[in-house]
Design a protein around this motif. Structure first.
Motif, PDB file in Angstrom:
ATOM      1  N   ASN A   4     -17.254  10.411  10.040  1.00  0.00           N
ATOM      2  CA  ASN A   4     -17.422   9.766   8.739  1.00  0.00           C
ATOM      3  C   ASN A   4     -16.792   8.364   8.647  1.00  0.00           C
ATOM      4  OD1 ASN A   4     -16.931  13.024   7.687  1.00  0.00           O
ATOM      5  ND2 ASN A   4     -18.842  11.968   7.336  1.00  0.00           N
ATOM      6  N   GLY A   5     -15.711   8.122   9.382  1.00  0.00           N
ATOM      7  CA  GLY A   5     -15.095   6.794   9.419  1.00  0.00           C
ATOM      8  C   GLY A   5     -14.074   6.544   8.333  1.00  0.00           C
ATOM      9  N   ALA A   6     -12.982   5.861   8.707  1.00  0.00           N
ATOM     10  CA  ALA A   6     -11.956   5.510   7.727  1.00  0.00           C
ATOM     11  C   ALA A   6     -11.034   4.439   8.299  1.00  0.00           C
ATOM     12  CB  ALA A   6     -11.123   6.741   7.356  1.00  0.00           C
ATOM     13  N   ALA A   7     -10.343   3.736   7.418  1.00  0.00           N
ATOM     14  CA  ALA A   7      -9.283   2.797   7.808  1.00  0.00           C
ATOM     15  C   ALA A   7      -8.168   2.969   6.791  1.00  0.00           C
ATOM     16  CB  ALA A   7      -9.798   1.367   7.804  1.00  0.00           C
ATOM     17  N   ILE A   8      -7.039   3.501   7.238  1.00  0.00           N
ATOM     18  CA  ILE A   8      -5.920   3.724   6.320  1.00  0.00           C
ATOM     19  C   ILE A   8      -4.647   3.156   6.933  1.00  0.00           C
ATOM     20  CG2 ILE A   8      -4.579   5.469   5.067  1.00  0.00           C
ATOM     21  CD1 ILE A   8      -7.019   7.262   5.159  1.00  0.00           C
ATOM     22  N   VAL A   9      -3.855   2.471   6.101  1.00  0.00           N
ATOM     23  CA  VAL A   9      -2.620   1.875   6.596  1.00  0.00           C
ATOM     24  C   VAL A   9      -1.539   1.958   5.519  1.00  0.00           C
ATOM     25  CG1 VAL A   9      -3.509  -0.421   5.962  1.00  0.00           C
ATOM     26  CG2 VAL A   9      -1.585  -0.271   7.515  1.00  0.00           C
ATOM     27  N   ALA A  10      -0.311   2.193   5.957  1.00  0.00           N
ATOM     28  CA  ALA A  10       0.830   2.184   5.034  1.00  0.00           C
ATOM     29  C   ALA A  10       1.923   1.319   5.632  1.00  0.00           C
ATOM     30  CB  ALA A  10       1.346   3.600   4.806  1.00  0.00           C
ATOM     31  N   MET A  11       2.633   0.587   4.778  1.00  0.00           N
ATOM     32  CA  MET A  11       3.671  -0.328   5.271  1.00  0.00           C
ATOM     33  C   MET A  11       4.925  -0.248   4.425  1.00  0.00           C
ATOM     34  SD  MET A  11       1.656  -3.843   6.041  1.00  0.00           S
ATOM     35  CE  MET A  11       0.594  -3.993   7.463  1.00  0.00           C
ATOM     36  N   LYS A  12       6.067  -0.462   5.085  1.00  0.00           N
ATOM     37  CA  LYS A  12       7.341  -0.546   4.374  1.00  0.00           C
ATOM     38  C   LYS A  12       7.605  -1.986   3.958  1.00  0.00           C
ATOM     39  CE  LYS A  12      10.301   3.080   6.216  1.00  0.00           C
ATOM     40  NZ  LYS A  12      11.512   3.378   6.951  1.00  0.00           N
ATOM     41  N   GLY A  13       8.258  -2.156   2.817  1.00  0.00           N
ATOM     42  CA  GLY A  13       8.705  -3.478   2.390  1.00  0.00           C
ATOM     43  C   GLY A  13      10.158  -3.383   1.986  1.00  0.00           C
ATOM     44  N   ASN A  15      12.557  -2.471  -0.694  1.00  0.00           N
ATOM     45  CA  ASN A  15      12.536  -1.654  -1.910  1.00  0.00           C
ATOM     46  C   ASN A  15      11.127  -1.368  -2.428  1.00  0.00           C
ATOM     47  OD1 ASN A  15      15.381  -1.681  -1.958  1.00  0.00           O
ATOM     48  ND2 ASN A  15      15.313  -3.687  -2.947  1.00  0.00           N
ATOM     49  N   CYS A  16      10.142  -1.399  -1.527  1.00  0.00           N
ATOM     50  CA  CYS A  16       8.771  -1.070  -1.921  1.00  0.00           C
ATOM     51  C   CYS A  16       7.997  -0.598  -0.692  1.00  0.00           C
ATOM     52  CB  CYS A  16       8.077  -2.283  -2.543  1.00  0.00           C
ATOM     53  SG  CYS A  16       8.005  -3.705  -1.467  1.00  0.00           S
ATOM     54  N   VAL A  17       6.919   0.136  -0.962  1.00  0.00           N
ATOM     55  CA  VAL A  17       5.999   0.507   0.111  1.00  0.00           C
ATOM     56  C   VAL A  17       4.583   0.276  -0.390  1.00  0.00           C
ATOM     57  CG1 VAL A  17       7.344   2.228   1.373  1.00  0.00           C
ATOM     58  CG2 VAL A  17       6.048   2.908  -0.643  1.00  0.00           C
ATOM     59  N   ALA A  18       3.643   0.161   0.552  1.00  0.00           N
ATOM     60  CA  ALA A  18       2.242  -0.003   0.164  1.00  0.00           C
ATOM     61  C   ALA A  18       1.380   0.884   1.040  1.00  0.00           C
ATOM     62  CB  ALA A  18       1.818  -1.453   0.314  1.00  0.00           C
ATOM     63  N   ILE A  19       0.271   1.362   0.462  1.00  0.00           N
ATOM     64  CA  ILE A  19      -0.697   2.150   1.219  1.00  0.00           C
ATOM     65  C   ILE A  19      -2.078   1.647   0.843  1.00  0.00           C
ATOM     66  CG2 ILE A  19      -0.625   4.028  -0.503  1.00  0.00           C
ATOM     67  CD1 ILE A  19      -1.159   5.956   1.922  1.00  0.00           C
ATOM     68  N   ALA A  20      -2.954   1.530   1.854  1.00  0.00           N
ATOM     69  CA  ALA A  20      -4.289   0.975   1.602  1.00  0.00           C
ATOM     70  C   ALA A  20      -5.333   1.726   2.407  1.00  0.00           C
ATOM     71  CB  ALA A  20      -4.314  -0.495   1.991  1.00  0.00           C
ATOM     72  N   SER A  21      -6.550   1.772   1.872  1.00  0.00           N
ATOM     73  CA  SER A  21      -7.646   2.383   2.632  1.00  0.00           C
ATOM     74  C   SER A  21      -8.948   1.668   2.326  1.00  0.00           C
ATOM     75  CB  SER A  21      -7.803   3.864   2.272  1.00  0.00           C
ATOM     76  OG  SER A  21      -8.602   4.011   1.129  1.00  0.00           O
ATOM     77  N   GLY A 113      15.440   5.065  -3.925  1.00  0.00           N
ATOM     78  CA  GLY A 113      14.667   3.832  -3.786  1.00  0.00           C
ATOM     79  C   GLY A 113      14.405   3.402  -2.355  1.00  0.00           C
ATOM     80  N   THR A 114      14.852   4.199  -1.368  1.00  0.00           N
ATOM     81  CA  THR A 114      14.616   3.852   0.033  1.00  0.00           C
ATOM     82  C   THR A 114      13.132   4.004   0.370  1.00  0.00           C
ATOM     83  OG1 THR A 114      16.686   5.019   0.386  1.00  0.00           O
ATOM     84  CG2 THR A 114      15.562   4.195   2.346  1.00  0.00           C
ATOM     85  N   PRO A 115      12.529   2.984   0.981  1.00  0.00           N
ATOM     86  CA  PRO A 115      11.119   3.093   1.376  1.00  0.00           C
ATOM     87  C   PRO A 115      10.924   4.152   2.459  1.00  0.00           C
ATOM     88  CG  PRO A 115      11.853   0.815   1.424  1.00  0.00           C
ATOM     89  CD  PRO A 115      13.075   1.654   1.279  1.00  0.00           C
ATOM     90  N   PHE A 116       9.806   4.843   2.389  1.00  0.00           N
ATOM     91  CA  PHE A 116       9.492   5.892   3.363  1.00  0.00           C
ATOM     92  C   PHE A 116       8.016   5.826   3.725  1.00  0.00           C
ATOM     93  CE2 PHE A 116       7.839  10.080   4.364  1.00  0.00           C
ATOM     94  CZ  PHE A 116       8.784  10.619   5.229  1.00  0.00           C
ATOM     95  N   VAL A 117       7.720   5.678   4.994  1.00  0.00           N
ATOM     96  CA  VAL A 117       6.337   5.868   5.446  1.00  0.00           C
ATOM     97  C   VAL A 117       6.349   6.813   6.624  1.00  0.00           C
ATOM     98  CG1 VAL A 117       5.402   3.648   4.684  1.00  0.00           C
ATOM     99  CG2 VAL A 117       6.292   3.881   7.007  1.00  0.00           C
ATOM    100  N   CYS A 118       5.324   7.619   6.742  1.00  0.00           N
ATOM    101  CA  CYS A 118       5.228   8.489   7.905  1.00  0.00           C
ATOM    102  C   CYS A 118       3.784   8.889   8.138  1.00  0.00           C
ATOM    103  CB  CYS A 118       6.148   9.691   7.733  1.00  0.00           C
ATOM    104  SG  CYS A 118       5.373  11.236   7.469  1.00  0.00           S
ATOM    105  N   THR A 130       9.456   3.005  11.195  1.00  0.00           N
ATOM    106  CA  THR A 130      10.348   2.103  10.468  1.00  0.00           C
ATOM    107  C   THR A 130       9.574   0.899   9.932  1.00  0.00           C
ATOM    108  OG1 THR A 130      10.833   1.052  12.584  1.00  0.00           O
ATOM    109  CG2 THR A 130      12.407   2.695  11.785  1.00  0.00           C
ATOM    110  N   ASP A 131       8.312   0.768  10.351  1.00  0.00           N
ATOM    111  CA  ASP A 131       7.535  -0.397   9.923  1.00  0.00           C
ATOM    112  C   ASP A 131       6.226  -0.017   9.217  1.00  0.00           C
ATOM    113  OD1 ASP A 131       6.595   0.700  12.269  1.00  0.00           O
ATOM    114  OD2 ASP A 131       6.880  -1.086  13.479  1.00  0.00           O
ATOM    115  N   PHE A 132       5.253   0.476   9.974  1.00  0.00           N
ATOM    116  CA  PHE A 132       3.958   0.815   9.375  1.00  0.00           C
ATOM    117  C   PHE A 132       3.303   1.989  10.093  1.00  0.00           C
ATOM    118  CE2 PHE A 132       3.671  -2.858  12.213  1.00  0.00           C
ATOM    119  CZ  PHE A 132       2.930  -2.318  13.245  1.00  0.00           C
ATOM    120  N   ILE A 133       2.275   2.555   9.428  1.00  0.00           N
ATOM    121  CA  ILE A 133       1.524   3.695   9.969  1.00  0.00           C
ATOM    122  C   ILE A 133       0.038   3.400   9.776  1.00  0.00           C
ATOM    123  CG2 ILE A 133       0.880   6.091   9.482  1.00  0.00           C
ATOM    124  CD1 ILE A 133       3.469   6.071  10.892  1.00  0.00           C
ATOM    125  N   VAL A 134      -0.780   3.741  10.765  1.00  0.00           N
ATOM    126  CA  VAL A 134      -2.223   3.547  10.617  1.00  0.00           C
ATOM    127  C   VAL A 134      -2.973   4.832  10.954  1.00  0.00           C
ATOM    128  CG1 VAL A 134      -2.106   1.087  11.151  1.00  0.00           C
ATOM    129  CG2 VAL A 134      -2.504   2.730  12.990  1.00  0.00           C
TER     130      VAL A 134
END
Lengths: 201, 194
Positions: A4-13, A15-21, A113-118, A130-134
């Motif tokens: 089906n296909g996908a592109a997903i990424v999450a990043m630490k900043g 005091n903030c985190v972001a997730i995108a798809s 408030g600690t950023p968390f990505v996994c 510690t940085d980003f996940i794809v």
């Protein structure tokens, strides 16, 4: 994993985190819809994305909704990102020999408030980055973009810009993902979700 | 070789299915209705292995009827689609799974809002404004993208469907001459000639 296909990424900043798809739903090369939901909210401080087989994305999101509601009812509080990561991993490992074809990405802020990505693979092997996940069919392209654009301690606005450029430029080099994007930035004040227009070819 | 088409209009959903029952290279029947009404305002059209498809459609139909009797309330299109999807998704990981592709269309009788759900045999589901299954998807998706617009009247919807059928009849090798077309609106479900 690439039906089906996908592109997903999450990043630490900082005091903030972001997730995108991306937003495409297709069956191999045929695009069926361009408003498919791949990122789900647990609570305003915790989001997760599911990349992989669309039927399992839907089923797993329903399973998680059930498990998280039960958790909230039992504990009387929101789940922490770390606990949710372990819940997701053990949910996947339950199906060790007939797995859900999904690679989850988790992004959130801990209570302090600690950023968390996994991220994890389809049988629940955790990767606390510690940085980003794809994740998804555009994984390699996302790694390339994130590797060159990301830097530590980005503020919410800079993080939004960088995760957006990472997503857009990665999905443009993948035939199975793209057709629009969605970015959520999580700060201690709350989460903001923005939709991106992108190339439709 | 089977075709399903669906269009969302102003206050209706238009669903079409070819009416050919074929086995290998032989046409066994023309006039096979590949649709099942799920309640007064919801309709399902389906394709797949002949035994599987009818059995699955009628299984869903019966279970929704049972739910209506038990709870004295009909389900919404979204609820019906979600239930059907989960049945398909669970069946996929069972010993013998259903190989059925379907479109579920309906209208909320109170708000008159039409909805259409596209679903494949794996249990992947999306809400769409127009959808197609089978080889027709290769020919009709572009026709839909070019000519579909929001709030189409029934006449405009039928005209769009005719464009699709015309495309299929001129470009698809297999000639599917017979189609059964049904409209779902706040008055209920009815068959129309296109």
């Amino acid at each position: 994993m690439d039906y089906n296909g996908a592109a997903i990424v999450a990043m630490k900043g900082k005091n903030c985190v972001a997730i995108a798809s991306d937003r495409r739903f297709g069956v191999q090369a045929q695009t069926v819809s361009t408003n498919f939901k791949k990122i789900f909210e647990v609570h305003p401080q915790l989001y997760y994305g599911l990349g992989g087989l669309a039927t399992d994305v839907l089923t797993l999101s329903e399973i998680f909704e059930y498990k998280l509601s039960m958790y909230k009812l039992r504990e009387g509080r929101d789940i922490s990102p770390k606990t949710f990561a372990n819940l997701a991993a053990s949910t996947l490992y339950e199906r060790r020999f007939g797995p859900w074809f999904v690679e989850p990405v988790i992004a959130g802020l801990e209570k302090d408030g600690t950023p968390f990505v996994c991220g994890m693979d389809l049988i629940g092997a955790l990767n606390f980055a510690t940085d980003f996940i794809v994740s998804g069919t555009a994984k390699e392209q996302l790694y390339g973009m994130a590797e060159s654009l990301w830097e530590p301690d980005l503020g919410p606005e800079d993080l939004f810009e960088i995760i957006s450029q990472t997503l857009l430029n990665a999905q443009d080099r993948d035939a199975l993902s793209g057709w629009g994007g969605v970015v959520t930035v999580i700060t201690p004040e709350g989460a903001t979700t923005r939709y991106l227009k992108s190339r439709m070819d | 070789m089977e075709t399903l088409l669906g269009i969302v209009g102003k206050d209706y959903t238009l669903l079409a299915a070819d009416a050919v029952s074929a086995r290998s290279i032989v046409v066994m029947k023309r006039g096979e209705d590949k649709s099942r009404p799920l309640n007064d305002h919801n309709l399902m059209v389906f394709t797949g292995e002949p035994g599987d498809a009818v059995n699955f459609a009628e299984f869903i139909q019966a279970n929704l009827k049972l739910y209506e009797i038990r709870n004295a309330t009909p389900l919404s299109t979204k609820a019906i689609a979600s239930y059907t999807r989960r049945e398909l998704a669970d069946s996929l990981r069972s010993r013998n799974s259903y190989a059925v592709n379907l479109l579920i269309g309906g209208v909320d009788p109170k708000t008159k809002t039409p909805e259409l759900y596209w679903m494949d045999y794996l249990g992947a589901m999306v809400k769409v404004n127009h959808g197609a299954h089978g080889y027709a998807a290769y020919f009709c998706s572009s026709v839909f993208d070019r000519h579909w617009k929001a709030d189409m009247s029934l006449d405009e919807g039928i005209a769009l469907l005719q464009k699709c059928l015309h495309e299929l009849r001129t470009r698809l090798v297999v000639n599917q001459s017979v189609f059964i077309v049904k409209v779902v609106d706040s008055n209920g479900i009815r068959e129309i000639q296109v």
